[in-house]
Design a protein around this motif. Structure first.
Motif, short mmCIF file in Angstrom:
data_model
loop_
_atom_site.label_atom_id
_atom_site.label_comp_id
_atom_site.label_asym_id
_atom_site.label_seq_id
_atom_site.Cartn_x
_atom_site.Cartn_y
_atom_site.Cartn_z
N ASP A 62 4.04 3.28 -14.38
CA ASP A 62 2.64 2.91 -14.19
C ASP A 62 2.52 1.48 -13.68
O ASP A 62 3.11 0.57 -14.24
CB ASP A 62 1.87 3.03 -15.51
CG ASP A 62 1.62 4.48 -15.87
OD1 ASP A 62 1.43 5.29 -14.95
OD2 ASP A 62 1.63 4.80 -17.08
N LYS A 81 0.83 -1.21 0.00
CA LYS A 81 0.00 0.00 0.00
C LYS A 81 0.86 1.26 0.00
O LYS A 81 0.54 2.24 -0.66
CB LYS A 81 -0.91 0.02 1.24
CG LYS A 81 -2.10 -0.90 1.12
CD LYS A 81 -2.93 -0.83 2.39
CE LYS A 81 -3.91 -1.98 2.44
NZ LYS A 81 -4.41 -2.22 3.81
N LEU A 135 3.85 6.01 -5.37
CA LEU A 135 3.86 6.08 -6.84
C LEU A 135 2.78 7.03 -7.35
O LEU A 135 2.99 7.75 -8.32
CB LEU A 135 3.64 4.68 -7.44
CG LEU A 135 4.83 3.71 -7.35
CD1 LEU A 135 4.40 2.31 -7.76
CD2 LEU A 135 6.00 4.19 -8.22
N ARG A 136 1.62 7.03 -6.67
CA ARG A 136 0.54 7.94 -7.06
C ARG A 136 0.89 9.38 -6.74
O ARG A 136 0.76 10.28 -7.57
CB ARG A 136 -0.73 7.57 -6.28
CG ARG A 136 -1.37 6.30 -6.73
CD ARG A 136 -2.14 6.54 -7.99
NE ARG A 136 -3.30 7.33 -7.68
CZ ARG A 136 -4.55 6.96 -7.90
NH1 ARG A 136 -4.78 5.79 -8.48
NH2 ARG A 136 -5.55 7.73 -7.58
N ARG A 137 1.31 9.59 -5.51
CA ARG A 137 1.54 10.94 -5.02
C ARG A 137 2.64 11.64 -5.82
O ARG A 137 2.57 12.84 -6.08
CB ARG A 137 1.94 10.87 -3.55
CG ARG A 137 2.00 12.20 -2.85
CD ARG A 137 2.83 12.11 -1.59
NE ARG A 137 2.14 11.34 -0.55
CZ ARG A 137 2.75 10.94 0.58
NH1 ARG A 137 4.03 11.23 0.79
NH2 ARG A 137 2.10 10.24 1.48
N HIS A 138 3.66 10.87 -6.18
CA HIS A 138 4.82 11.49 -6.83
C HIS A 138 4.95 11.14 -8.31
O HIS A 138 6.05 11.14 -8.85
CB HIS A 138 6.09 11.09 -6.08
CG HIS A 138 6.21 11.75 -4.74
ND1 HIS A 138 5.83 13.05 -4.52
CD2 HIS A 138 6.65 11.28 -3.55
CE1 HIS A 138 6.03 13.35 -3.25
NE2 HIS A 138 6.53 12.30 -2.63
N ARG A 139 3.82 10.88 -8.95
CA ARG A 139 3.87 10.49 -10.36
C ARG A 139 4.66 11.50 -11.20
O ARG A 139 5.52 11.12 -11.99
CB ARG A 139 2.45 10.32 -10.90
CG ARG A 139 2.40 9.58 -12.23
CD ARG A 139 0.98 9.13 -12.56
NE ARG A 139 1.01 8.23 -13.70
CZ ARG A 139 1.09 8.63 -14.97
NH1 ARG A 139 1.13 9.91 -15.24
NH2 ARG A 139 1.12 7.75 -15.95
N TRP A 150 2.18 1.84 -3.47
CA TRP A 150 1.11 2.36 -4.31
C TRP A 150 0.89 3.85 -4.06
O TRP A 150 0.80 4.66 -5.00
CB TRP A 150 -0.18 1.57 -4.05
CG TRP A 150 -1.38 2.12 -4.76
CD1 TRP A 150 -2.31 2.98 -4.27
CD2 TRP A 150 -1.75 1.85 -6.13
NE1 TRP A 150 -3.25 3.27 -5.23
CE2 TRP A 150 -2.93 2.60 -6.37
CE3 TRP A 150 -1.21 1.07 -7.15
CZ2 TRP A 150 -3.58 2.56 -7.61
CZ3 TRP A 150 -1.87 1.04 -8.38
CH2 TRP A 150 -3.03 1.79 -8.60
N LYS A 151 0.82 4.22 -2.79
CA LYS A 151 0.58 5.64 -2.44
C LYS A 151 1.69 6.55 -2.94
O LYS A 151 1.45 7.62 -3.46
CB LYS A 151 0.46 5.79 -0.92
CG LYS A 151 -0.88 5.36 -0.37
CD LYS A 151 -0.93 5.56 1.14
CE LYS A 151 -2.06 4.74 1.74
NZ LYS A 151 -1.87 4.51 3.18
N ASP A 182 -7.23 2.90 -3.20
CA ASP A 182 -7.97 3.10 -4.45
C ASP A 182 -7.33 2.40 -5.65
O ASP A 182 -7.16 3.01 -6.70
CB ASP A 182 -8.09 4.59 -4.72
CG ASP A 182 -6.72 5.27 -4.79
OD1 ASP A 182 -5.73 4.65 -4.33
OD2 ASP A 182 -6.63 6.41 -5.28
N VAL A 183 -6.98 1.13 -5.51
CA VAL A 183 -6.45 0.40 -6.67
C VAL A 183 -7.64 -0.04 -7.53
O VAL A 183 -8.54 -0.71 -7.04
CB VAL A 183 -5.65 -0.85 -6.22
CG1 VAL A 183 -5.11 -1.60 -7.42
CG2 VAL A 183 -4.51 -0.45 -5.28
#
Lengths: 429, 429
Positions: free
Chosen positions: B38, B16, B22-26, B19-20, B54-55
């Protein structure tokens, strides 16, 4: 390739360390990279000078072009120090397609971005781990190991000389001059100690850290700084009684689109890991949004510790060369326009010398209150003397407001002196 | 390449976090690498399970082959934990030419060398920074930043659970069970805490460190270990009175062709930087022949700190991919045949419970002397009781000699109990 040929510019303290490590670990290095690393030439000012190191005389040259034009030499290791001609040598080396490793804080602080961009254009590598924190791998941490983080703060003890002096003052109650003399005897301080004790050296390094961590390039001379020459053993004792140790900190902190950037002595709570960093040691405390708090501690200077960083950089460049590619150097671009701030907000330690008379504290706290400065703790020291120290620690406040309040307080008859204003480093900043 | 596609195996705590981040710092990641990263697929055990993350459901799969056979997926991030099937998944991924990033201490401790060799053969990268020390970049330091050093020692606090428990016991005088319960309530200890409190988790990590620092692979089960279940709050107090803090240390130290390797509670002098590492924090102390002493301190576990190491590894792999080459993973080969030792030589803290009678100390020190054990300090505690603790600290001694002496001492009538034998960590080791 049977071996990778390099040249070393400068055979001072760090240069000698690099030479020794390359000799001692020739086999280990060969195993790591696949081929050995051989020094082909060494640039010195005087070929005849007596040296306590076994560099064969035929390697020595006083002519940089001997190195620049030698196609065998693939990596140039710049260890002359100072801005010029070190900067020009590095530029020429990069333009000539050679990789560069350096420990030069002055050049990287002033021309870091320019040289990195040039190196990326020319497809060569530029490494400078030794320029900040000696053997502590802070540049690698910020650029690689913490790549997944947005950096929120970098706070460190990055000048070994002043940390040694402050440690002696704290441990033995020495005054500044005695501690400085001792540091000079031990080789931790130079004959002219001004760059260290006035915070200039730390400002150079902080400029590099700010660039690496936040992508902003601030000229070192623009970083507000205060050295340790005005720190008395008395101040250190007062701080100790309150549970703090005084350290010279270099701090870069991001908040609300601003970057607070400054070098200054500060009260560090004894429970903070930085408080235990003593003698000539350095430490860097990093706060990242994913990793949380990370601290690195080690020797921030010296022939072998800095040599460790330089030779590891050389090995990194060499193994990248062997892989047949050069990854461009990654540095963070400021994603937002960061306004460069001085001290910004913080908690402060204030020592006033006041006439010991009823009502003094009341009047002072009223003025502070008027400027929105609230007091976290107060200690009044001394008795039966006309003038006594009054020590206040504030809650978080903007430095400018505090200064305005103190201007007004100074005018009171019963206030003899605003003797000291020091930042308090809290755990939450 | 428009983006680098990766798959994540496991959506637990660390999954988790990854995932977070990778999302936050895309965007930051995209800027660093040149293209975004991705996540294409996520392996879970149960697709239907409710998750507080939120996957998108279409990414989830329970079938590893969906990932293995997907040619788009270039990096597999293994975060299932445990030996099987994690090991098999990693092997298959590497054999299929995919890069692997993992935080799996069990697999790296047991199969690290094999997997690295396989990865080097297949020209793919294997990274495992998250497997030891959470967010602390100790693997990068040992393999890259300290490459120029021969490593002499790695000593660390690498289990956050036991450090949290010991800190509570030290700070508040709690007993072990109360502190353990608190750690469980706070989520720092598992319902079955045995792997942590008995030193097994630390032995896994020490096995990885020994491999990375010294090039030897020692199965974790062969590492002598002692946990903290027998440490009483009384012991901690005695240690405190002598100026020491008790910590669970994992130590690998080279000397005279031997490698001392063990996990054990030890008395750390309060002046040693490891003594100030509290709560759930980890720290690693490294001694290199050039860099000297280096310490790294940070969060050794947790969703985001370990996620920081994993995502930074992913970014490292991705940027190497973008450069079009894969540098084989460098690890140190044991250059000498290192004999794996248990504790080896050290200073020891011994608590005996003895009958309070004249001549006791004399008899005991005579026996110790006969075995070549010399005493650095003695403290006798308690008065007016029949049985009192006698605390001894020895000079450096071989553990085996000490044990022989204590066997003999145990037989004395006036010695009720050899209550405690703990290693003393000195600055010079």
């Amino acid at each position: 390739m049977n071996s990778i040929k390099i040249a070393v510019l400068g055979l001072g303290n760090v240069g000698k360390g690099v030479w020794k490590i390359l000799r001692r670990h020739r086999n280990m290095i060969k195993e790591y990279i696949g081929v050995p690393i051989d020094v082909k030439k060494v640039l010195v000012r005087d070929v005849q000078k007596k040296r306590d190191i076994d560099v064969p005389p035929h390697m020595l040259t006083t002519n940089f072009d001997d190195i620049l034009l030698d196609e065998d030499i693939r990596i140039i290791v710049e260890l002359i120090g100072g801005l010029h001609p070190a900067y020009e040598y590095m530029r020429k080396a990069i333009e000539m397609g050679k990789h560069v490793v350096t420990a030069n804080k002055a050049v990287i602080a002033s021309y870091g971005r320019e040289l990195i961009q040039l190196a990326n254009e020319r497809n060569v590598l530029l490494r400078f781990e030794g320029s900040v924190g000696g053997g502590i791998p802070i540049i690698a941490a910020l650029t690689r190991s913490l790549a997944a983080n947005e950096i929120e703060a970098v706070v460190g003890i990055i000048n070994g000389t002043t940390n040694y002096i402050l440690t002696q003052m704290t441990r033995y109650g020495m005054d500044f001059n005695t501690a400085l003399k001792l540091a000079q005897e031990k080789g931790y301080a130079e004959a002219d100690p001004s760059s260290d004790v006035e915070g200039e050296d730390a400002a150079f390094k902080l400029s590099i850290l700010a660039f690496i961590a936040f992508g902003v390039q601030v000229p070192p001379q623009d970083i507000p700084r205060e050295g340790i020459t005005r720190i008395s053993e008395k101040e250190i004792q007062y701080a100790a009684q309150l549970g703090y140790t005084i350290k010279l900190l270099a701090a870069a902190r991001k908040h609300d689109g601003k970057l607070d950037l400054h070098v200054h002595p500060a009260l560090v709570p004894n429970t903070h890991p930085l408080a235990a960093v003593n003698d000539e040691f350095n430490a860097l405390f990093v706060k990242g949004d994913a990793v949380g708090e990370l601290m690195m501690y080690g020797k921030g200077a010296g022939s072998l510790p800095t040599g460790s960083a330089v030779v590891s950089d050389i090995m990194d460049v060499a193994s990248t060369m062997m892989s047949g590619s050069t990854t461009p150097y990654m540095y963070r671009n400021a994603r937002e326009k960061l306004q460069i701030n001085g001290e910004g907000e913080g908690e402060y330690y204030i020592r006033l010398e006041v006439v010991d008379r009823p009502g003094v504290l009341g009047k002072i706290s009223t003025v502070l209150g008027n400027y929105g400065v609230s007091i976290a703790s107060v200690v009044q020291r001394g008795k039966d003397e006309r003038v006594v120290p009054l020590v206040l620690i504030t809650h978080k406040v903007d430095r400018k407001r505090l200064d305005l309040a103190l201007e007004e307080i100074k005018k009171f008859d019963m206030v003899e002196e605003v003797a000291s204003i020091l930042r308090v480093e809290s755990h939450s900043n």
